[in-house]
Each structure stands twice: as structure tokens, then as C-alpha cells.
Design a protein around this motif. Structure first.
Motif, PDB file in Angstrom:
ATOM      1  N   ALA A   1       0.886  -1.237  -0.005  1.00  0.00           N
ATOM      2  CA  ALA A   1       0.115  -0.066   0.016  1.00  0.00           C
ATOM      3  C   ALA A   1       1.020   1.157  -0.049  1.00  0.00           C
ATOM      4  N   TYR A   2       0.199   2.498  -0.208  1.00  0.00           N
ATOM      5  CA  TYR A   2       1.056   3.622  -0.156  1.00  0.00           C
ATOM      6  C   TYR A   2       1.859   3.668   0.802  1.00  0.00           C
ATOM      7  N   LYS A   3       3.489   3.980   0.716  1.00  0.00           N
ATOM      8  CA  LYS A   3       4.291   4.491   1.530  1.00  0.00           C
ATOM      9  C   LYS A   3       4.337   3.127   2.601  1.00  0.00           C
ATOM     10  N   GLN A   4       4.085   1.805   2.183  1.00  0.00           N
ATOM     11  CA  GLN A   4       4.370   0.749   2.911  1.00  0.00           C
ATOM     12  C   GLN A   4       5.427  -0.137   2.180  1.00  0.00           C
ATOM     13  N   PHE A   5       6.506  -0.572   3.020  1.00  0.00           N
ATOM     14  CA  PHE A   5       7.476  -1.195   2.512  1.00  0.00           C
ATOM     15  C   PHE A   5       8.070  -2.128   3.410  1.00  0.00           C
ATOM     16  N   GLU A   6       7.914  -3.434   2.793  1.00  0.00           N
ATOM     17  CA  GLU A   6       8.254  -4.852   3.671  1.00  0.00           C
ATOM     18  C   GLU A   6       9.086  -5.910   3.048  1.00  0.00           C
ATOM     19  N   PRO A   7       9.721  -6.558   3.904  1.00  0.00           N
ATOM     20  CA  PRO A   7      10.446  -7.822   3.077  1.00  0.00           C
ATOM     21  C   PRO A   7       9.496  -8.505   2.538  1.00  0.00           C
ATOM     22  N   SER A   8       9.760  -9.225   1.387  1.00  0.00           N
ATOM     23  CA  SER A   8       9.069 -10.180   0.579  1.00  0.00           C
ATOM     24  C   SER A   8       9.750 -11.129  -0.194  1.00  0.00           C
ATOM     25  N   PRO A   9       9.506 -12.572   0.005  1.00  0.00           N
ATOM     26  CA  PRO A   9      10.634 -13.615  -0.656  1.00  0.00           C
ATOM     27  C   PRO A   9      10.600 -13.585  -2.222  1.00  0.00           C
ATOM     28  N   VAL A  10      11.843 -13.624  -2.642  1.00  0.00           N
ATOM     29  CA  VAL A  10      11.935 -13.662  -4.017  1.00  0.00           C
ATOM     30  C   VAL A  10      13.093 -15.133  -4.242  1.00  0.00           C
ATOM     31  N   ILE A  11      12.738 -15.628  -5.291  1.00  0.00           N
ATOM     32  CA  ILE A  11      13.502 -16.858  -5.779  1.00  0.00           C
ATOM     33  C   ILE A  11      14.577 -16.238  -6.739  1.00  0.00           C
ATOM     34  N   LYS A  12      15.736 -16.309  -6.460  1.00  0.00           N
ATOM     35  CA  LYS A  12      16.866 -15.428  -7.259  1.00  0.00           C
ATOM     36  C   LYS A  12      17.639 -16.742  -8.022  1.00  0.00           C
ATOM     37  N   LEU A  13      18.075 -16.917  -9.072  1.00  0.00           N
ATOM     38  CA  LEU A  13      18.716 -17.727  -9.824  1.00  0.00           C
ATOM     39  C   LEU A  13      19.659 -16.850 -10.541  1.00  0.00           C
ATOM     40  N   GLU A  14      20.897 -16.883 -10.283  1.00  0.00           N
ATOM     41  CA  GLU A  14      22.087 -16.311 -10.826  1.00  0.00           C
ATOM     42  C   GLU A  14      22.934 -17.379 -11.284  1.00  0.00           C
ATOM     43  N   PHE A  15      23.024 -17.167 -12.893  1.00  0.00           N
ATOM     44  CA  PHE A  15      23.940 -18.115 -13.526  1.00  0.00           C
ATOM     45  C   PHE A  15      24.746 -17.482 -14.568  1.00  0.00           C
ATOM     46  N   GLN A  16      25.774 -18.162 -15.270  1.00  0.00           N
ATOM     47  CA  GLN A  16      26.479 -17.686 -16.301  1.00  0.00           C
ATOM     48  C   GLN A  16      26.173 -18.682 -17.506  1.00  0.00           C
ATOM     49  N   ALA A  17      26.088 -17.873 -18.664  1.00  0.00           N
ATOM     50  CA  ALA A  17      25.637 -18.726 -20.009  1.00  0.00           C
ATOM     51  C   ALA A  17      26.994 -18.732 -20.755  1.00  0.00           C
ATOM     52  N   LEU A  18      27.492 -19.832 -20.933  1.00  0.00           N
ATOM     53  CA  LEU A  18      28.695 -20.087 -21.674  1.00  0.00           C
ATOM     54  C   LEU A  18      28.461 -20.509 -23.073  1.00  0.00           C
ATOM     55  N   ASP A  19      27.179 -21.045 -23.004  1.00  0.00           N
ATOM     56  CA  ASP A  19      26.609 -21.418 -24.522  1.00  0.00           C
ATOM     57  C   ASP A  19      24.883 -21.204 -24.535  1.00  0.00           C
ATOM     58  N   MET A  20      24.263 -21.487 -25.444  1.00  0.00           N
ATOM     59  CA  MET A  20      22.797 -21.503 -25.190  1.00  0.00           C
ATOM     60  C   MET A  20      22.316 -22.397 -24.179  1.00  0.00           C
TER      61      MET A  20
END
Length: 522
Positions: A480-499
Motif C-alpha cells: 500500500a502507499y508508503k508501505q515497504f516490507e520484506p517479501s520473498p523472491v527466488i533468485k537464480l544467478e547463472f553464467q551462460a557459456l553456451d545456449m
């Protein structure tokens, strides 16, 4: 009531809360944020006093205006935000209302009517000046109406035509051929639709009136009302696309059934699947693209290729909201790629994503067994396909990576996800599999799976769940307006060396017999 608050030295300015005005000075006040001043300068809080018609209320409104006039006579723009043309237009209409009431009484208040007419004339000149006009904002709608209203008490035929011309221009500019509002915010689609509906009704009541204006506004209003049925889920909640808070629902007058499940608006930037009958899936895929570059960018977020998923009124994959309109670090984050369900190169520093990213090669395909949407990130480094099959998974998102670079893939879990449990992880030479169990507030359970396939998979591929990270900012939402709270996100960090191909799917949790025989529930 706001009237009673104001008498006690308070005023309610939505969504900014109730503020004290004790000892208020128009020229010098501790509040400096523009949103607050825009609402102060609109003076709409005087309307309950004018509408009540009692001598005490009218005297209060008169005294308030005289005080405002004394501060603004020499310097009409003393405050930050007071030069916003929409605030000027709305304030002008409040003063026009006050003038009509003052001139309709048995006793003429010469001081009040003289100062009101002088002020309204200034408002007319200010709004007519193209330097002050908003050209690419929903504000222009109100500015045009405010300018038109001034000509009803201070007639000027050329100014009247200018106001109507601007009104037709901004409505045509704001609405796609299929009827979506081009600021790419579901909230603002309904704001604009409500305003436009009121304008049509108002101008129709001014008969005889220029039919071309009524016809133009009515056609845009009709298209927006038709598109509106695709811009909310089955529980009528709006997807948090662009500047939209969580928990906002479509007005009852715009609710209705859809005739077919697919709405594909290339110009508006929406690819939507809304299930019919027992199919309660709602999928929104953001496809703002180079064929139709944004003409109304203020409420846009950098959410190109983002996916939103709501099943039977529960948000599984969500968006993170708007927070406010002030240029804060929170808003910067919430408008960036990092706050959306997207895939992008790590070279784009999050959350300070520059500009608005656009898609290319957007597509739609329907077959007997599924609906398929597609789009590519600019430079064609990522191709995303969203499949909604008739059976098996609820949704399948396929990302194909062609450029050698480091990437982030983000999946922000929706507001209705109550619990997350990580399942098995499997690794082979050319494949990685990850699985999570999502428990919803209703108690229903879903599986979210990610599979990475390709040659030369980099061993440092990292999958984590982040919540409330500060540097770089990640895993936050604004409900809501001016509300800011933690929220879960799944993050995949990867390196593409090929397709590389990454497949994300959401499925109903399988029971024992389904696991035994290998069948997925719809």
C-alpha cells in the motif's frame, strides 16, 4: 467528515493521511514533498462546505479563500507542487463552484466575487498557456476540463475550442486500439476509465453540445470498458502492474464475464490469459515493445517480460507495487527490473535500471492444447515464452539465452503465499533441477519447479531465496502507499557459456497416486 476535521484545524489528504493545519501559512510550511502540496493546492477539501449550503459553512469557505487569495495575489506559485497544472485546474473548478454559489444568493458579496473572478481569469490564462500543459500524462485530462470550465464563467470561444481539442487529443493518445490505458498500470486504467465516464455523462448533460467531442470520448470510454474485464483476476483483484497497490479491486460497474480467454494487446503491452468456467487461472505477461514505444511513461515500471499469476483469487507470482510517487530509493527499486518477475543480464546494475526496457518479436499463438505468448528482450539476448496448457502444469515459462553473459532470473512470490519449503535439487552434466513447495493462505499447495538445460553449465549457478536484502536491494514489496516490507523472491544467478534453456513451471501438488502413475493434476 472532512468538514469537521478542517474546522478543528485538520485536513485529510488521501492517500497521505490526516494532517494538522493549525497555524498554517501558505507561504511557509514544514511540509515540502510535492504530492502533499498538490493536494493542498487543489482545495477540494472546501467542497463539503460549499455543498452543505449553511451560512456557517459558506462563511468558513469564504474566509479560507480570502486567506488563500491574500497569500497568492502577489505570488501565485509560492509552494512546491503548486505549479502542477492539474492542481491548478481542480482548484479553478472549486473556485468556479464557489463563484456560482456566491452569485446565486440574494445578497452580492462584491469582495468575494471580484476576487474569485480575478483568480479564475488567472487560472484560465495559466491553463491555456501550452508551456504549463501536461502533454503525456493523465493530468492533461483534468487540465483540459478545468480550462473548459473557466470558459463557462469567463467566456472565450477560442479557449473553449482549445480545451476541447486538448481533451480529445489526450483521450486518443491515452487509449490503445483495443482499449487499454497506455500508462501500463492496471490501477490507472480504472482511474482513467472512471474519469472518462464522468466526463461523457457531464458533457451529455450540457446539451446542446459539440457532438464530435461526445462521440470521441464515448468511443474511447466504450473500448476501455470492454478491455477492463481482462485487467482483473477472477476475484476482481487487479494485477500489480505498473503503479498499482496490492488489494485493489475493479469497481462493480466494470465487472463482467469474458467471451474468450485470451486478450493480446500489442500496443497496450498486455498478453493476458483469463480462464473461463472452471478454469480459474489468470496470467498477465508484460510485452511493452519497440513497435509501440511508450507515449505515457510516468506510471510505467521496468517490467518487460514480467509474468503475473493468480489462481482462483490467490496470487502465486506477484509484482512489488509502487510505494509512492516521490523519487525515493524505495520507488527507484520498485520501478526497476529487480522488483519484477523477469530475466536480465547481470551487467544491468540493480536496482538502478536505466530507462524503460522494451521487447521485440512479441507473439501470440493458440492451438487445441495450449495458449502461447512470446517476446524477446532487446538485442535478442533472451527469448521468453509463456505457455498455458490445457492439462498438466498450470503455467510453463521457457527462457532461451543466446548471449554469453551472467544473468539473473527472479520469481517474486505473491502476497497469498504463506509458506515456502525447498524440495530436492538434482544435478547432471547438462541439467539442473530445483523444486519448492508453496503453501497458500487457503491451505492449497503448489509446486514451483525450475530446470536449467544446456552444455557447459557453469558450476557456480546459484539459487537462493532472498527476503529484505539491503545491498543491492532485493526482496521487498509495497502492499500500500508508503508501505515497504520484506517479501520473498527466488533468485537464480547463472553464467551462460553456451545456449541455455530455463523452464519454470507451476503445478498443483501431486498426491500419492498421481506420483505413482506420473499424471499431473490440472
Amino acid at each position: 467528515m472532512n468538514r469537521e476535521l478542517l474546522r478543528s484545524g485538520m485536513v485529510r489528504l488521501r492517500p497521505l493521511g490526516t494532517e494538522s493545519l493549525t497555524g498554517f501559512d501558505w507561504k511557509d510550511h514544514s511540509r515540502s514533498d510535492k504530492s502533499w502540496w498538490q493536494r493542498m493546492e487543489s482545495c477540494t477539501y472546501l467542497l463539503p462546505f460549499l455543498d452543505s449550503g449553511t451560512p456557517a459553512d459558506l462563511q468558513f469557505a469564504r474566509d479560507w479563500f480570502i486567506g488563500w487569495y491574500a497569500s497568492h495575489e502577489q505570488d501565485p506559485m509560492p509552494n512546491p507542487g503548486s505549479d502542477d497544472a492539474m492542481s491548478v485546474a481542480i482548484r479553478g473548478m472549486v473556485f468556479i463552484r464557489m463563484l456560482k454559489i456566491a452569485e446565486s444568493g440574494d445578497t452580492r458579496d462584491v469582495e468575494l466575487t471580484t476576487k474569485l473572478r480575478r483568480s479564475i481569469k488567472w487560472h484560465q490564462s495559466f491553463l491555456a498557456d501550452s508551456v504549463n500543459a501536461s502533454e503525456r500524462s493523465n493530468h492533461a485530462l483534468w487540465e483540459a476540463l478545468g480550462l473548459f470550465e473557466t470558459t463557462r464563467v469567463i467566456p472565450d470561444s477560442s479557449t473553449t475550442e482549445l480545451a476541447l481539442e486538448r481533451l480529445r487529443f489526450i483521450t486518443d493518445l491515452s487509449v490503445s486500439d483495443m482499449g487499454t490505458h497506455l500508462e501500463h498500470s492496471t490501477d490507472y486504467h480504472f482511474y482513467f476509465l472512471n474519469w472518462l465516464t464522468e466526463f461523457v455523462e457531464y458533457f451529455q448533460a450540457l446539451a446542446p453540445f459539440e457532438s464530435a467531442t461526445i462521440q470521441s470520448l464515448s468511443e474511447d470510454q466504450r473500448k476501455m470498458a470492454s478491455a477492463a474485464r481482462y485487467l482483473y483476476a477472477h476475484d476482481y483483484e487487479l494485477p500489480q502492474i505498473g503503479d498499482t497497490d496490492a488489494g485493489h479491486f475493479a469497481d462493480e460497474r466494470w465487472r463482467g464475464e469474458v467471451d474468450e480467454p485470451v486478450f493480446f494487446d500489442r500496443e497496450g503491452g498486455y498478453a493476458i490469459y483469463k480462464g473461463i468456467g472452471k478454469d480459474r487461472r489468470y496470467v498477465a505477461f508484460c510485452i511493452q515493445n519497440f513497435d509501440y514505444e511508450p507515449v505515457l511513461p510516468f506510471h510505467f515500471h521496468n517490467d518487460v517480460l514480467a509474468v503475473y499469476l493468480n489462481i482462483d483469487g490467490e496470487v502465486i507470482l506477484g509484482d512489488q507495487g509502487r510505494f509512492s510517487y516521490e523519487r525515493t530509493i524505495e520507488r527507484t527499486y520498485l520501478m526497476s527490473l529487480a522488483a519484477h518477475n523477469v530475466i536480465f543480464p547481470k551487467s544491468i546494475v540493480i536496482p538502478k535500471t536505466p530507462g524503460i526496457y522494451l521487447a521485440k518479436r512479441v507473439s501470440e499463438e493458440r492451438s487445441k492444447n495450449q495458449v502461447r505468448f512470446g517476446a524477446a528482450l532487446r538485442d535478442d539476448i533472451v527469448r521468453r515464452t509463456v505457455r498455458i496448457p490445457d492439462s498438466g502444469p498450470i503455467i510453463v515459462v521457457e527462457d532461451t539465452i543466446t548471449a554469453k553473459e551472467n544473468y539473473y532470473l527472479l520469481w517474486h512470490l505473491g502476497t497469498d503465499v504463506a509458506d515456502i519449503k525447498e524440495g530436492s535439487r538434482k544435478r547432471t552434466a547438462d541439467r539442473r533441477d530445483y523444486k519448492w513447495m508453496l503453501t497458500m493462505r487457503s491451505g492449497r499447495e503448489f509446486e514451483l519447479r525450475i530446470r536449467i538445460e544446456g552444455r557447459n553449465l557453469y558450476e557456480a549457478n546459484e539459487v537462493t531465496i532472498i527476503e529484505g536484502q539491503q545491498r543491492p536491494r532485493l526482496g521487498w514489496r509495497s502492499a500500500a502507499y508508503k508501505q515497504f516490507e520484506p517479501s520473498p523472491v527466488i533468485k537464480l544467478e547463472f553464467q551462460a557459456l553456451d545456449m541455455i534453456r530455463i523452464t519454470t513451471s507451476v503445478r498443483h501438488k501431486r498426491n500419492f497416486w498421481q506420483r505413482l502413475f506420473g499424471r499431473d493434476a490440472q
